[in-house]
Design an enzyme around this catalytic site. Structure first.
Site, PDB file in Angstrom:
ATOM      1  N   HIS A   1      88.233  18.643  24.837  1.00  0.00           N
ATOM      2  CA  HIS A   1      88.701  20.030  24.729  1.00  0.00           C
ATOM      3  C   HIS A   1      88.642  20.410  23.260  1.00  0.00           C
ATOM      4  O   HIS A   1      89.306  19.821  22.417  1.00  0.00           O
ATOM      5  CB  HIS A   1      90.126  20.179  25.260  1.00  0.00           C
ATOM      6  CG  HIS A   1      90.589  21.607  25.285  1.00  0.00           C
ATOM      7  ND1 HIS A   1      90.424  22.424  26.394  1.00  0.00           N
ATOM      8  CD2 HIS A   1      91.192  22.376  24.335  1.00  0.00           C
ATOM      9  CE1 HIS A   1      90.914  23.626  26.126  1.00  0.00           C
ATOM     10  NE2 HIS A   1      91.381  23.616  24.893  1.00  0.00           N
ATOM     11  N   CYS A   2      87.823  21.413  22.950  1.00  0.00           N
ATOM     12  CA  CYS A   2      87.591  21.811  21.559  1.00  0.00           C
ATOM     13  C   CYS A   2      88.477  23.005  21.206  1.00  0.00           C
ATOM     14  O   CYS A   2      88.343  24.075  21.818  1.00  0.00           O
ATOM     15  CB  CYS A   2      86.119  22.160  21.348  1.00  0.00           C
ATOM     16  SG  CYS A   2      85.749  22.700  19.663  1.00  0.00           S
TER      17      CYS A   2
END
Length: 265
Positions: A134-135
């Protein structure tokens, strides 16, 4: 339209907003730094007012064109990461063949089976196909559908920021040593605030280039091993727990498969 609305919701977050600010800041300041190397001359208008006219050279034109192309490609793939999304497993999903259910994990949150190589993201609230991580900078997961765009974003961002930082550093050096005698530099940087902003942008550009470049190397390393970031973490954890066993993980068997993601969407 659903993808666009999701991208807009993802964009209204500190990560994408900060990333957009850095892209705009470095682009504007580098453009001004490149133009500072363009010869200019004064022109007196019929009204008596004096204005300035640029005389662009081939070197300046090529320099600015290369940088703007890198900036546009960075922006395009940055936005594409949010528009395409990672690809989610459907709610209540199950395999077509009943016997395969025994080999799959059940997701209590999505009330369905996890397809191979998918993981549940607590921030997205969904099971993500081939989840990498998850960026926070795109406020979304990197997965099956946007991993190629993410790789290109890292590549162009690291090269573009490095290229922009070099131009900013070169202009800063010229200001320090020739600022009092070079009229063009004085025209663009006639205040302390502008010069400080130039130095700040230069530091940001080089810092982003190094950080993003390091992340790009880590991504290439994982792809060369046919793993995602989260799978590499699972493997490291398993190896640590079972260090006395010589276990060969499935991700090590076909190492070239994920290499295609660098070249094909």
């Amino acid at each position: 339209m659903a993808r666009i609305s999701r991208a807009i919701r993802n964009f209204i977050h500190y990560g994408p907003l900060l990333a957009s600010f850095i892209i705009v800041l470095v682009t504007i300041m580098t453009t001004l730094a490149i133009l500072a190397g363009t010869p200019i001359s004064s022109i007196r208008l019929p009204s008596g007012r004096v204005t300035w006219q640029h005389h662009p050279t081939v070197k300046t034109f090529l320099n600015l064109t290369v940088f703007l192309i890198l900036a546009m490609l960075t922006t395009y793939h940055f936005i594409s990461c949010m528009i395409h999304g990672p690809g989610f497993v459907k709610h209540n999903w199950k395999p077509e063949k009943k016997k395969l259910e025994a080999r799959l994990q059940w997701c209590q949150e999505c009330q369905g089976f996890k397809c191979p190589r998918s993981h549940h993201c607590r921030k997205c609230g969904r099971c993500v196909k081939k989840m990498d991580h998850h960026c926070p900078w795109i406020n979304a997961c990197v997965g099956h559908k946007n991993h190629a765009h993410f790789m290109r974003f890292l590549f162009y961002a690291s090269i573009g920021c490095g290229y922009g930082g070099a131009n900013l550093a070169y202009t800063a050096v010229k200001i320090i040593f020739y600022g009092n005698t070079n009229f063009i530099l004085a025209y663009y940087y006639n205040s302390v605030i502008k010069f400080v902003l130039l130095i700040f942008s230069c530091g940001i550009a080089f810092g982003v280039s190094l950080a993003v470049g390091f992340l790009l190397v880590m991504q290439i390393r994982d792809i060369s091993k046919n793993t995602t970031n989260i799978e590499s973490w699972i493997i490291r954890k398993a190896v640590w727990r079972h260090s006395h066993l010589k276990t060969k993980f499935v991700y090590h068997t076909i190492w070239v498969q994920d290499g295609r993601i660098l070249f094909k969407l």
